[in-house]
Design a protein around this motif. Structure first.
Motif, PDB file in Angstrom:
ATOM      1  N   UNK A  10     -68.666 -26.780  67.566  1.00  0.00           N
ATOM      2  CA  UNK A  10     -69.573 -26.495  68.667  1.00  0.00           C
ATOM      3  C   UNK A  10     -69.601 -27.728  69.556  1.00  0.00           C
ATOM      4  N   UNK A  11     -69.801 -27.519  70.847  1.00  0.00           N
ATOM      5  CA  UNK A  11     -69.871 -28.633  71.776  1.00  0.00           C
ATOM      6  C   UNK A  11     -71.083 -28.431  72.681  1.00  0.00           C
ATOM      7  N   UNK A  12     -71.745 -29.506  73.001  1.00  0.00           N
ATOM      8  CA  UNK A  12     -72.920 -29.449  73.862  1.00  0.00           C
ATOM      9  C   UNK A  12     -72.491 -29.022  75.268  1.00  0.00           C
ATOM     10  N   UNK A  13     -73.173 -28.044  75.842  1.00  0.00           N
ATOM     11  CA  UNK A  13     -72.806 -27.520  77.167  1.00  0.00           C
ATOM     12  C   UNK A  13     -72.729 -28.606  78.232  1.00  0.00           C
ATOM     13  N   UNK A  14     -73.639 -29.566  78.181  1.00  0.00           N
ATOM     14  CA  UNK A  14     -73.668 -30.616  79.199  1.00  0.00           C
ATOM     15  C   UNK A  14     -72.479 -31.567  79.103  1.00  0.00           C
ATOM     16  N   UNK A  15     -71.721 -31.530  78.007  1.00  0.00           N
ATOM     17  CA  UNK A  15     -70.553 -32.390  77.837  1.00  0.00           C
ATOM     18  C   UNK A  15     -69.262 -31.738  78.314  1.00  0.00           C
ATOM     19  N   UNK A  16     -69.309 -30.439  78.617  1.00  0.00           N
ATOM     20  CA  UNK A  16     -68.096 -29.711  79.004  1.00  0.00           C
ATOM     21  C   UNK A  16     -67.716 -30.041  80.444  1.00  0.00           C
ATOM     22  N   UNK A  36     -49.142 -33.186  78.727  1.00  0.00           N
ATOM     23  CA  UNK A  36     -49.043 -34.434  79.484  1.00  0.00           C
ATOM     24  C   UNK A  36     -50.171 -35.410  79.152  1.00  0.00           C
ATOM     25  N   UNK A  37     -51.414 -34.917  79.071  1.00  0.00           N
ATOM     26  CA  UNK A  37     -52.572 -35.786  78.887  1.00  0.00           C
ATOM     27  C   UNK A  37     -53.199 -35.706  77.512  1.00  0.00           C
ATOM     28  N   UNK A  38     -52.620 -34.922  76.627  1.00  0.00           N
ATOM     29  CA  UNK A  38     -53.179 -34.754  75.286  1.00  0.00           C
ATOM     30  C   UNK A  38     -53.339 -36.058  74.534  1.00  0.00           C
ATOM     31  N   UNK A  39     -52.474 -37.020  74.787  1.00  0.00           N
ATOM     32  CA  UNK A  39     -52.552 -38.303  74.077  1.00  0.00           C
ATOM     33  C   UNK A  39     -53.760 -39.139  74.511  1.00  0.00           C
ATOM     34  N   UNK A  40     -54.353 -38.816  75.653  1.00  0.00           N
ATOM     35  CA  UNK A  40     -55.531 -39.543  76.135  1.00  0.00           C
ATOM     36  C   UNK A  40     -56.823 -39.063  75.482  1.00  0.00           C
ATOM     37  N   UNK A  41     -56.762 -37.920  74.847  1.00  0.00           N
ATOM     38  CA  UNK A  41     -57.946 -37.302  74.254  1.00  0.00           C
ATOM     39  C   UNK A  41     -57.753 -37.106  72.759  1.00  0.00           C
ATOM     40  N   UNK A  42     -58.860 -37.035  72.069  1.00  0.00           N
ATOM     41  CA  UNK A  42     -58.829 -36.600  70.676  1.00  0.00           C
ATOM     42  C   UNK A  42     -58.612 -35.087  70.744  1.00  0.00           C
ATOM     43  N   UNK A  43     -57.565 -34.584  70.125  1.00  0.00           N
ATOM     44  CA  UNK A  43     -57.264 -33.152  70.174  1.00  0.00           C
ATOM     45  C   UNK A  43     -57.761 -32.513  68.882  1.00  0.00           C
ATOM     46  N   UNK A  44     -58.607 -31.469  69.041  1.00  0.00           N
ATOM     47  CA  UNK A  44     -59.208 -30.781  67.898  1.00  0.00           C
ATOM     48  C   UNK A  44     -58.759 -29.320  67.908  1.00  0.00           C
ATOM     49  N   UNK A  45     -58.190 -28.893  66.794  1.00  0.00           N
ATOM     50  CA  UNK A  45     -57.787 -27.495  66.637  1.00  0.00           C
ATOM     51  C   UNK A  45     -58.978 -26.705  66.122  1.00  0.00           C
ATOM     52  N   UNK A  46     -59.637 -25.983  67.021  1.00  0.00           N
ATOM     53  CA  UNK A  46     -60.802 -25.169  66.659  1.00  0.00           C
ATOM     54  C   UNK A  46     -60.414 -23.707  66.500  1.00  0.00           C
ATOM     55  N   UNK A  47     -59.108 -23.440  66.354  1.00  0.00           N
ATOM     56  CA  UNK A  47     -58.634 -22.058  66.316  1.00  0.00           C
ATOM     57  C   UNK A  47     -58.610 -21.470  64.914  1.00  0.00           C
ATOM     58  N   UNK A  48     -58.636 -22.309  63.911  1.00  0.00           N
ATOM     59  CA  UNK A  48     -58.538 -21.802  62.547  1.00  0.00           C
ATOM     60  C   UNK A  48     -57.172 -21.216  62.257  1.00  0.00           C
ATOM     61  N   UNK A  49     -56.155 -21.676  62.982  1.00  0.00           N
ATOM     62  CA  UNK A  49     -54.791 -21.196  62.777  1.00  0.00           C
ATOM     63  C   UNK A  49     -54.479 -19.869  63.428  1.00  0.00           C
ATOM     64  N   UNK A  50     -55.357 -19.390  64.300  1.00  0.00           N
ATOM     65  CA  UNK A  50     -55.171 -18.085  64.939  1.00  0.00           C
ATOM     66  C   UNK A  50     -54.432 -18.159  66.269  1.00  0.00           C
ATOM     67  N   UNK A  51     -54.028 -19.323  66.696  1.00  0.00           N
ATOM     68  CA  UNK A  51     -53.370 -19.478  67.991  1.00  0.00           C
ATOM     69  C   UNK A  51     -54.368 -19.919  69.043  1.00  0.00           C
ATOM     70  N   UNK A  52     -53.865 -20.548  70.077  1.00  0.00           N
ATOM     71  CA  UNK A  52     -54.725 -21.096  71.131  1.00  0.00           C
ATOM     72  C   UNK A  52     -54.798 -20.151  72.322  1.00  0.00           C
ATOM     73  N   UNK A  53     -56.021 -19.838  72.743  1.00  0.00           N
ATOM     74  CA  UNK A  53     -56.222 -19.013  73.927  1.00  0.00           C
ATOM     75  C   UNK A  53     -56.917 -19.792  75.031  1.00  0.00           C
ATOM     76  N   UNK A  54     -57.603 -20.872  74.645  1.00  0.00           N
ATOM     77  CA  UNK A  54     -58.317 -21.661  75.642  1.00  0.00           C
ATOM     78  C   UNK A  54     -58.365 -23.125  75.231  1.00  0.00           C
ATOM     79  N   UNK A  55     -58.637 -23.951  76.226  1.00  0.00           N
ATOM     80  CA  UNK A  55     -58.794 -25.386  76.022  1.00  0.00           C
ATOM     81  C   UNK A  55     -60.121 -25.786  76.658  1.00  0.00           C
ATOM     82  N   UNK A  58     -63.842 -32.182  77.195  1.00  0.00           N
ATOM     83  CA  UNK A  58     -65.023 -33.028  77.346  1.00  0.00           C
ATOM     84  C   UNK A  58     -64.512 -34.427  77.734  1.00  0.00           C
ATOM     85  N   UNK A  59     -65.399 -35.395  77.831  1.00  0.00           N
ATOM     86  CA  UNK A  59     -64.985 -36.737  78.242  1.00  0.00           C
ATOM     87  C   UNK A  59     -63.912 -37.343  77.349  1.00  0.00           C
TER      88      UNK A  59
END
Length: 84
Positions: A10-16, A36-55, A58-59
């Motif tokens: 879960x992520x706080x709405x004000x941080x999005x 391109x910019x993934x290395x600048x951020x901590x990348x978290x897989x919140x998909x549970x292995x179901x595939x990515x539909x959205x990104x 946050x800061x």
């Protein structure tokens, strides 16, 4: 308020900063931004292995979610008046 991104994340709405669609055939967000910019951020897989539909960006973290960007945006905008 918090936005549920999938699995146990879960992520706080004000941080999005942005919610990107990764599933649309014409979407170049994954190639042009995530790769391109993934290395600048901590990348978290919140998909549970179901595939990515959205990104969800946050800061300092990029969450890859199996929940549709349309659904995430609807929930976000529904909660927005509560935050104001």
């Amino acid at each position: 308020m918090y936005l549920h991104l999938g699995v146990d994340y879960m992520v706080k709405n004000s941080e999005i900063i942005a919610i990107f669609n990764l599933n649309h055939p014409q979407s170049v967000v994954y190639d042009d931004f995530v790769k391109k910019y993934g290395s600048r951020y901590k990348v978290v897989d919140a998909s549970g292995g179901e595939g990515y539909y959205s990104c969800v960006l946050t800061n300092d973290t990029m969450y890859l979610s199996s929940i549709s960007s349309v659904t995430l945006k609807q929930v976000f905008w529904t909660a927005l008046p509560i935050l104001i």
